[in-house]
Design an enzyme around this catalytic site. Structure first.
Site, PDB file in Angstrom:
ATOM      1  NE  ARG A  65      50.520 -42.520 -51.365  1.00 13.36           N
ATOM      2  CZ  ARG A  65      50.157 -43.405 -50.437  1.00 13.36           C
ATOM      3  NH1 ARG A  65      49.950 -43.018 -49.205  1.00 13.36           N
ATOM      4  NH2 ARG A  65      50.029 -44.679 -50.729  1.00 13.36           N
ATOM      5  CB  THR A 114      45.152 -55.472 -51.815  1.00 16.97           C
ATOM      6  OG1 THR A 114      44.020 -55.146 -50.983  1.00 16.97           O
ATOM      7  CG2 THR A 114      46.160 -54.362 -51.670  1.00 16.97           C
ATOM      8  CG  ASP A 151      54.958 -50.420 -50.467  1.00 20.19           C
ATOM      9  OD1 ASP A 151      54.688 -51.474 -49.865  1.00 20.19           O
ATOM     10  OD2 ASP A 151      54.160 -49.474 -50.597  1.00 20.19           O
ATOM     11  CG  ASN A 203      46.434 -55.318 -42.457  1.00 18.77           C
ATOM     12  OD1 ASN A 203      47.244 -56.226 -42.299  1.00 18.77           O
ATOM     13  ND2 ASN A 203      45.819 -55.085 -43.619  1.00 18.77           N
ATOM     14  NE  ARG A 212      89.852 -43.973 -63.323  1.00 16.87           N
ATOM     15  CZ  ARG A 212      90.328 -43.626 -64.519  1.00 16.87           C
ATOM     16  NH1 ARG A 212      91.380 -42.818 -64.598  1.00 16.87           N
ATOM     17  NH2 ARG A 212      89.775 -44.065 -65.621  1.00 16.87           N
TER      18      ARG A 212
HETATM   19  C1  UD1 Z   1      46.816 -51.760 -47.349  1.00 20.25           C
HETATM   20  C2  UD1 Z   1      45.755 -52.487 -46.506  1.00 20.25           C
HETATM   21  C3  UD1 Z   1      45.680 -51.859 -45.119  1.00 20.25           C
HETATM   22  C4  UD1 Z   1      47.046 -51.873 -44.470  1.00 20.25           C
HETATM   23  C5  UD1 Z   1      48.087 -51.204 -45.374  1.00 20.25           C
HETATM   24  C6  UD1 Z   1      49.470 -51.411 -44.807  1.00 20.25           C
HETATM   25  C7  UD1 Z   1      44.065 -53.189 -48.115  1.00 20.25           C
HETATM   26  C8  UD1 Z   1      42.687 -52.966 -48.616  1.00 20.25           C
HETATM   27  N1  UD1 Z   1      44.474 -52.392 -47.148  1.00 20.25           N
HETATM   28  O1  UD1 Z   1      46.359 -50.437 -47.538  1.00 20.25           O
HETATM   29  O2  UD1 Z   1      44.775 -52.573 -44.319  1.00 20.25           O
HETATM   30  O3  UD1 Z   1      46.996 -51.227 -43.217  1.00 20.25           O
HETATM   31  O4  UD1 Z   1      48.069 -51.800 -46.689  1.00 20.25           O
HETATM   32  O5  UD1 Z   1      50.396 -50.677 -45.519  1.00 20.25           O
HETATM   33  O6  UD1 Z   1      44.721 -54.099 -48.585  1.00 20.25           O
HETATM   34  N2  UD1 Z   1      48.563 -52.976 -55.123  1.00 20.25           N
HETATM   35  C9  UD1 Z   1      48.456 -53.605 -56.324  1.00 20.25           C
HETATM   36  N3  UD1 Z   1      47.294 -53.496 -57.029  1.00 20.25           N
HETATM   37  C10 UD1 Z   1      46.226 -52.780 -56.579  1.00 20.25           C
HETATM   38  C11 UD1 Z   1      46.352 -52.127 -55.344  1.00 20.25           C
HETATM   39  C12 UD1 Z   1      47.536 -52.232 -54.637  1.00 20.25           C
HETATM   40  O7  UD1 Z   1      49.396 -54.283 -56.769  1.00 20.25           O
HETATM   41  O8  UD1 Z   1      45.215 -52.740 -57.274  1.00 20.25           O
HETATM   42  C13 UD1 Z   1      49.798 -53.101 -54.358  1.00 20.25           C
HETATM   43  C14 UD1 Z   1      50.531 -51.783 -54.181  1.00 20.25           C
HETATM   44  O9  UD1 Z   1      51.498 -51.609 -55.213  1.00 20.25           O
HETATM   45  C15 UD1 Z   1      51.190 -51.956 -52.819  1.00 20.25           C
HETATM   46  C16 UD1 Z   1      50.252 -52.923 -52.077  1.00 20.25           C
HETATM   47  O10 UD1 Z   1      49.464 -53.541 -53.050  1.00 20.25           O
HETATM   48  O11 UD1 Z   1      52.471 -52.589 -52.933  1.00 20.25           O
HETATM   49  C17 UD1 Z   1      49.350 -52.215 -51.043  1.00 20.25           C
HETATM   50  O12 UD1 Z   1      48.524 -51.295 -51.691  1.00 20.25           O
HETATM   51  P1  UD1 Z   1      48.194 -49.861 -51.099  1.00 20.25           P
HETATM   52  O13 UD1 Z   1      47.338 -49.148 -52.061  1.00 20.25           O
HETATM   53  O14 UD1 Z   1      49.448 -49.206 -50.642  1.00 20.25           O
HETATM   54  O15 UD1 Z   1      47.299 -50.268 -49.826  1.00 20.25           O
HETATM   55  P2  UD1 Z   1      47.031 -49.369 -48.566  1.00 20.25           P
HETATM   56  O16 UD1 Z   1      45.993 -48.371 -48.880  1.00 20.25           O
HETATM   57  O17 UD1 Z   1      48.313 -48.888 -48.018  1.00 20.25           O
HETATM   58 MG    MG Z   2      50.370 -48.699 -48.814  1.00 20.01          MG
END
Ligand code: UD1
Ligand code: MG
Length: 472
Positions: free
Chosen positions: A17, A90, A116, A181, A341
């Site tokens: 995104r 995650t 992030d 969360n 500079r």
């Molecule tokens: C996640 C939480 C959600 C919370 C939200 C807060 C889960 C299932 N959900 O959702 O409850 O409200 O964060 O922002 O955890 N990542 C990996 N590998 C993966 C997937 C993700 O390294 O396979 C990392 C991403 O790079 C990111 C972080 O994990 O830094 C969170 O992943 P993201 O997909 O943004 O989770 P959300 O859908 O935002």
């Molecule tokens: Mg997220």
């Protein structure tokens, strides 16, 4: 004996995104990269909580670039880079952390942070940690109340523990819950290792959710924070600019609380790495970058840009000046519209005026270069006055050469010094001179054609509207 905490930073995501090529953890924000903020917050938390810390950055997309950056920037800690091959959620990311870090299973606690969320500070981590310790819990999740819970996992509180239900899996009633969360957790390592064995992907996303580690019956609790700002996630360019805005305000407010006079904190950009004494005044639209330091009593007028520069006390940097790797001693005045500079050093009470460029030059105290000049590769002695339109001709197309001017010398306007060349002390160089030979101390140098003046001859050259009318 100090307990050991392992910090898992989830940084494998694609960051689609954001719409940029660069991996999300490496997106720049106020002089650092997104991932740096999570590492710094966890590292300062660990030292204030007296915990031994080790990091595991879970990488995937552009893993080499993330690893190279973190290794170069965060040298104080032992850091591993476990790889998550496929983005399966995650919980899968945390499994990769335990599989890829041979030390991680031995730690007593495991903290999970995302790469992030750059606004999280050690303060939130300390609060989360105190809850875990004071209430003897096995795991805690940071939560917050929000008017717009869309997209977040909802906190469903039970009598003892709680559950987190993702947007896609929530019932209509659960979607109305406004406590959400943040994605920041601390677990007892033993508990999360056990829970990870059982987490499946049997949900509407087909992903392994780390949020399933929390159970309504478990010895776990959410810790609800009053502000959502620290947990802001950067998933889009709009959120990146919101994070920048918030970080800027927070940094500026901290400086203001210590007595730095920032006139307009919404329109002053000061990177967190900059150091400012109390009693410094900063006008709006100023940008202070990197390792810039400014001492008490100095004033930075509007529109200035300072990068990695050291400004001593009682200095005025006048409007729209640009300084890079420069050192300015006390009571100097620089600008408006000056450019210092890299390698510029100004001694005390120097005066550098408008449209003056200085590069790799050492000016001793009380040197004055007030107007429209270029001073490059030079050593200028104390109390030298340089007139308007002075140029060091320092470059012969191949190499740079040095110009030296001894103390108490006076250099007339529109003078060029063809380097290498040296002027002694208390020398006088007449205006309009091109100096290509050394001038001894107390010497006088003049190098220009003698003036020729012809009476009444202007009419031969003045044409059109300038033509001089002939009297009949
Ligand atoms: C996640 C939480 C959600 C919370 C939200 C807060 C889960 C299932 N959900 O959702 O409850 O409200 O964060 O922002 O955890 N990542 C990996 N590998 C993966 C997937 C993700 O390294 O396979 C990392 C991403 O790079 C990111 C972080 O994990 O830094 C969170 O992943 P993201 O997909 O943004 O989770 P959300 O859908 O935002
Ligand atoms: Mg997220």
């Amino acid at each position: 004996m100090t307990d050991k905490i392992g910090v898992a930073i989830l940084a494998a995501g694609l960051g689609k995104r954001m719409g940029v090529e660069i991996a999300k953890p490496l997106i720049p924000l106020m002089g650092a990269k997104l991932v740096d903020y999570s590492i710094d917050a966890a590292s300062s938390f660990a030292s204030s909580a007296n915990l031994e810390v080790q990091f595991g950055i879970v990488v995937g997309h552009q893993k080499e670039a993330v690893e190279t950056h973190v290794k170069a920037k965060h040298t104080a800690h032992k850091t591993s880079f476990p790889v998550q091959k496929e983005q399966k959620g995650t919980a899968d990311a945390l499994r990769s952390y335990f599989d890829g870090c041979d030390w991680a299973k031995e730690t007593k606690y495991t903290m999970v942070l995302c790469a992030d969320t750059p606004l999280i500070t050690s303060k939130e981590l300390e609060e989360l940690w105190s809850e875990l310790k004071n209430k003897n819990l096995s795991a805690v999740a940071a939560s917050f109340e929000t008017k717009n819970p869309y997209g977040y996992g909802r906190i469903v509180r039970a009598e003892k523990g709680f559950a987190i239900i993702e947007e896609k899996d929530a019932t209509d009633a659960q979607r109305k819950i406004t406590e959400v969360n943040s994605g920041l957790y601390i677990f007892e390592t033993e508990l999360i290792l056990n829970r990870l064995k059982n987490i499946d992907s049997n949900n509407n996303s087909g992903e392994f959710y780390l949020t399933d580690a929390f159970e309504p019956s478990g010895n776990v609790s959410p810790v609800c924070f009053s502000s959502e700002i620290p947990f802001l996630g950067v998933n889009s360019p709009v959120q990146l600019s919101t994070a920048l805005h918030q970080l800027k305000l927070r940094t500026n407010e901290e400086h203001q609380a210590r007595g730095v006079l920032i006139l307009d904190r919404a329109h002053t950009y000061i990177e967190p790495s900059v150091s400012l004494d109390a009693g410094v005044t900063i006008y709006p639209n100023t940008f202070l970058h990197g390792n810039t330091e400014i001492k008490a009593g100095s004033l930075i007028e509007p529109g200035c840009i300072l990068k990695d520069s050291k400004i001593s006390s009682q200095v005025t940097i006048k409007a729209y000046s640009y300084l890079e790797n420069a050192e300015v001693q006390s009571q100097c005045a620089v600008g408006p519209y000056a450019r210092l500079r890299p390698g510029t050093k100004l001694g005390e009470q120097c005066k550098v005026g408008n449209f003056v460029e200085i590069k790799k030059a050492d000016l001793d105290k009380k040197v004055s270069v007030s107007h429209l000049s270029y001073v490059g590769d030079a050593e200028i002695g104390e109390n030298v006055n340089i007139g308007c339109g002075f140029i060091t001709c320092n470059y012969d197309g191949e190499s740079k050469h040095l110009t030296k001017i001894g103390k108490n010398s006076f250099i007339g306007s529109d003078t060029q010094m063809i380097a290498p060349v040296e002027v002694g002390e208390s020398a006088f160089v007449a205006s309009g001179s091109t100096i290509n030979q050394d001038v001894p101390s107390q010497g006088f140098a003049l190098s220009r054609a003698r003036q020729v003046t012809k009476e009444k001859m202007a009419s031969r050259f003045l044409k059109g509207k300038w033509a001089i009318e002939k009297k009949s």
